[in-house]
Design an enzyme around this catalytic site. Structure first.
Site: not given
Lengths: 479, 478
Positions: A73, A148, A172
């Site tokens: 990420k 996310s 997330s």
């Protein structure tokens, strides 16, 4: 080389074995993944950028993950590699250091394959707030992958990665894992070092693995977990051998079914999938027991006070002075205002405003202090529950994936998609999301298993047995 | 109308650690800009603070040295505001729960001693420094100071004058240096001070509106700024105006305070608990262990000097302000000097000479032993006190002992009565008017004649002998 077309679909466990047995070279995996990316990422858009082939280790360093590519990420700092949190404001920011998890991965022989798209600064549940444009759900590209960590979940689901790391502040990792039919773990708060993770809600954030199987998840957690002298909030508890623990039977295990999580707003297909999952556990010798987590309904309100308060302060460092973009303006005040106006997207601004408000003089007691008190009650719900049961099962998301744009104009609806994931961040408890079915539209459904503090081994065991007893982890999106 | 000034000071004391408060960067002064930095003190995304244990130890030690209580739990807060020298956009500080609270410092005034209460002393990280000079179109930031550990010591509004403020700072500095927690060097920024100043009609209990004065870079600046502020506020009230609650900056070159921001423009710092640093218990055993490490502090030493050497509280107070000075005094006494005369010579002669030459006591070319020798020579009568006062600066400048200077310059005191007698006779013959005056009963006339003899012998004649011989000769002539 006939095999190499399939390399991208390998699990982490399979990839480790293949490299160990020298059947496959690290570069083969790299090339296979790049090929897969070239073929499909224009439709998924999971990635922001990639390592050069030169970054691939030539030989094993003897570590557990030798030669393994990891997708990361983009809020996890990588030395010499732009880290933007999918925000305009960090454009061009190249960290001079590796996050502790990156260092640990490299020490285990792995390398960073690519950086994944995400909601800007992890603010969102759909990966639509990314300044680089949205990621699409590989199961149906008209739908969001969740967020996310949408890029991390989508790349694993679409076999554009062997495994990935995401971060989870209010769901997330788990919500996109659920929406993309992969395995995502939010470890116990403090289990994994946050050093190098660009902070959103410091008391809530945890980095965790997103993988194709539960075993992969256990392997990856084993590498990244542990005390870090650079993170005062990291725990000193020893790291167990998560993979070894997997095979211990779950017969007699007590699994709690919290009545507050099976509310009216939940989609029938989700409810049904959870009921089916409960039956699977019963057939494996576990028992299901209804429990209560009485303060569940306050979780969203508490979360949007605590998380935004911390975020408003954490994002103050993006001021255009030391890195990232800087607006040209006459006065210092205007440099701040214009840099932040240009650099932050709408959701980031909304959260900074909310957080600034709840910390303001005169409002602190009514919001922040009260939220902290209720947070203690929510945590206590879990402490009490784990006196009765070994694990708790809940839906991960009340719905399956929603369409792109569907909730972008309605932040409250967007926030409600995290209704089942937020409590565990507030409590700091470990929790996994694993696939458990599909809705009539063919969109994935996942469920959560919550454990007591540092009881990841028990979570993995139950999740592993469930996975072995069900076909969902073998199902792949047609993309 | 008569007004009473009410003053409180907030003093930042830099704790004497090798490393910064939340990272392992060095705290060394005078490095190339941004040399002492890392992701943590530069506030790079993802970096996290970890408390340097030495900082906590020194903070506790400092707190104990000013008789504070030590908090049961160590907690940090974030103080949020934007400024380019503040890398993270917030400063890690302490808010409602300072590490030290409820202490005091006794200051020495000519009128006696006065207790100044310490409200609190809390830990925080320093910010960086903006550089504007020589940069045509912008500013640079040097983050070497960012993350340097500070203890902010806050007094109650107990001070009543600029000289009390000066004495307080002097004593605070002394205590911190004795305890070994800070070198309190204002030039290097290791001691900085803000002053809260208000005035109220004499006799009134109600506090007036205060102004906070910042940018005070020396003890003198603190004094001057307070004096200016008292005058400014007095003029406002005397002309029927009111004092505004505001922050003002001391302008050193113009010697005035200038309004910086009003109460309305004051920052809302949005303090909240620092989530990156988990609160932890400060064990009482640890506090006691640190208490045992404290050396003899200025007030202990002052008490001992008064008891052991019979010094006045004021003299003892001055001597203990600097540990080296106190040691110097004791050294001199050990070399056989009478405590009272050692104290006098140090305070009224040596310190002045060193000050003029901008030398500190530790850099003094005259050792305690050298001074003791000089005093002994005077007491033995080898030289007069007056000559002694001339010899001391030469000892400093020429780096010679008193004996060397006296011998090489022929300054030995004249004790030969015949020799003095000759000069005395000359003086009597040359000043008939004074002789007349003496005869008519004017004792002061004798003083004049003694002066003449001393002048003639370049101060070398023994004054007691001169007195005696002159009297004898004057009486003979009657």
């Amino acid at each position: 080389m006939a095999q190499s077309t399939e390399l991208h679909s390998f699990t982490l466990d399979e990839a480790v074995q293949a490299i160990k047995s020298k059947k496959t070279k690290p570069l083969d995996f790299y090339q296979a993944l790049r090929k897969r990316v070239d073929a499909i990422d224009s439709r998924v858009r999971a990635y922001l950028n990639f390592a050069e082939p030169a970054a691939v280790p030539q030989s094993s360093n003897g570590g557990l993950l030798s030669g393994i590519p990891i997708s990361l990420k983009d809020n996890i700092s990588t030395e010499g590699w732009e880290t933007t949190c999918a925000s305009q404001i960090l454009k061009g920011y190249v960290p001079p250091y590796d996050a502790t998890v990156v260092r640990k991965l490299k020490e285990a022989g792995a390398y960073i394959f690519a950086k994944c798209n995400m909601d800007e600064f992890a603010f969102g549940s759909s990966t639509e707030t990314s300044a680089k444009g949205p990621t699409f759900n590989p199961w149906n590209t008209a739908y969001v992958p969740g967020g996310s960590s949408g890029g991390s979940a989508a790349c694993v689901a679409a076999d554009e990665a062997i495994c990935a790391l995401g971060s989870d502040t209010g769901g997330s990792i788990r919500q996109p894992a659920s929406l993309c039919s992969v395995v995502g773990l939010k470890p116990t708060y403090g289990r994994v070092s946050r050093y190098g993770l660009v902070a959103f809600g410091s008391s809530l954030d945890q980095i965790g693995p997103i993988t194709k199987t539960v075993k992969d998840n256990a392997m990856l957690l084993g590498v990244i977990a542990g005390h870090d002298p650079r993170d005062s909030t990291s725990a000193s508890a020893p790291v167990p051998d998560y993979v070894k623990e997997l095979e211990r039977p779950i017969k007699g295990m007590k699994i709690g079914w919290p009545k507050e999580y099976f509310i009216d707003g939940i989609e029938p297909s989700v409810r049904h999938a959870l009921q089916e999952a409960a039956e699977v556990f019963k057939s494996l010798g576990a028992s299901i027991q209804e429990i209560s987590l009485p303060h569940t309904s306050y979780a969203i309100a508490v979360y949007y006070v605590v998380a935004t308060a911390e975020a408003s302060s954490n994002l103050a460092m993006f001021d255009g002075v030391r890195f990232g973009i800087r607006a040209k303006a006459e006065t210092l005040r205007d440099v701040y205002l214009e840099t932040r106006d240009l650099g932050f997207g709408r959701e980031a601004k909304r959260r900074i405003l909310m957080g600034t408000f709840v910390l303001s003089s005169g409002y602190y007691d009514a919001y922040y202090r009260r939220a902290q008190k209720v947070r203690t009650l929510i945590k206590d719900d879990f402490v009490q529950a784990f006196k009765q049961v070994d694990l708790i099962m809940t839906p991960t998301s009340p719905t399956t994936a929603f369409k792109l744009g569907e909730k972008m104009e309605d932040p409250i609806q967007m926030y409600l998609s995290d209704i089942f994931t937020i409590s565990m961040n507030l409590a700091g408890a470990p929790v996994i999301s694993i696939p458990c079915g599909f809705d009539p539209k063919g969109l994935p459904i996942g469920f959560q298993l919550v454990g007591n503090y540092f009881d990841e081994p028990k979570i993995f065991r139950a999740a592993h047995y469930f996975e072995q007893a069900t076909p969902f982890h073998k199902m792949k999106p047609k993309i | 109308m008569n007004y009473e000034p009410v003053i409180g000071l907030e003093t930042h004391v830099q704790l004497l650690t090798r490393c910064k408060i939340f990272c392992s960067c060095p705290t060394s002064f005078g490095e190339q800009p941004n040399k002492n930095t890392c992701p943590v003190c530069l506030g790079l995304p993802g970096a996290l603070p970890v408390l340097n244990g030495k900082v906590l130890e020194l903070a506790i030690k400092a707190g104990l040295a000013i008789d504070c209580q030590i908090a049961e739990r160590l907690r940090f807060n974030r103080k949020n505001y934007f400024y380019p020298d503040l890398p993270k956009g917030y400063q890690i500080s302490q808010f409602k729960h300072p590490i030290c609270f409820g202490g005091f410092i006794d200051i020495v005034l000519p009128s006696g001693s006065k207790r100044i209460c310490i409200t609190r002393a809390h830990l925080e990280e320093d910010a960086g420094k903006l550089l504007h000079e020589g940069i045509p179109d912008g500013s640079y930031v040097d983050f070497n100071r960012a993350g340097v550990p500070l203890l902010e010591v806050v007094t109650e509004p107990d001070l009543r004058s600029s000289s009390e403020a000066y004495q307080y700072l002097t004593m605070l500095k002394a205590v911190m240096r004795y305890a070994g927690v800070s070198n309190c060097n204002m030039e290097e920024g290791s001691l900085r001070c803000d002053a809260n100043v208000s005035i109220r009609p004499s006799g009134s209990e109600k506090l007036g509106t205060r102004a906070e004065i910042k940018n005070l870079n020396s003890f003198r600046a603190v004094q001057k700024a307070i004096e200016y502020e008292i005058k400014r506020q007095t003029e406002l009230l005397d002309t029927g105006k009111t004092v505004a609650q505001e922050t003002r900056l001391w302008n050193e070159s113009r010697q005035v305070t200038i309004a910086m921001r009003s109460k309305e423009e004051a920052h809302d710092y949005r303090y909240f608990p620092e989530p990156d640093l988990v609160p932890f218990t400060v064990s009482r055993e640890e506090v006691e262990r640190i208490r045992k490490m404290l050396p003899e502090l200025p007030r202990d030493l002052s008490d001992r000097f008064q008891k052991q050497y019979g010094l006045t509280a004021y003299d003892a107070g001055v001597l203990v302000q600097e540990q080296r000075l106190a040691h110097f005094f004791e050294e001199a006494v050990k070399c056989g000097t009478q405590p009272k005369s050692a104290s006098n010579w140090i305070q009224s002669e040596l310190l002045g000479i060193l000050n003029e030459r901008k030398l500190s006591i530790e850099k003094s070319p005259v050792s305690a032993k050298d001074l003791a020798e000089l005093i002994a020579l005077i007491e033995k009568g080898t030289i007069s006190g007056k000559i002694g006062k001339e010899v001391l600066p030469r000892m400093v400048d020429e780096q010679k002992t008193a004996r060397q200077i006296i011998e090489s310059s022929g300054l030995t005191q004249i004790t030969d009565e015949a020799a003095i007698g000759k000069v005395a006779l000359k003086a009597i013959q040359a000043n008939p008017k004074s002789v007349e005056a003496f005869k008519s009963g004017k004792e002061t006339a004798l003083g004049y004649l003694v002066g003449q003899v001393m002048k003639e012998t370049q101060g070398r004649a023994n004054p007691q002998l001169v007195n005696k011989i002159l009297k004898e000769k004057l009486e003979q002539t009657i």
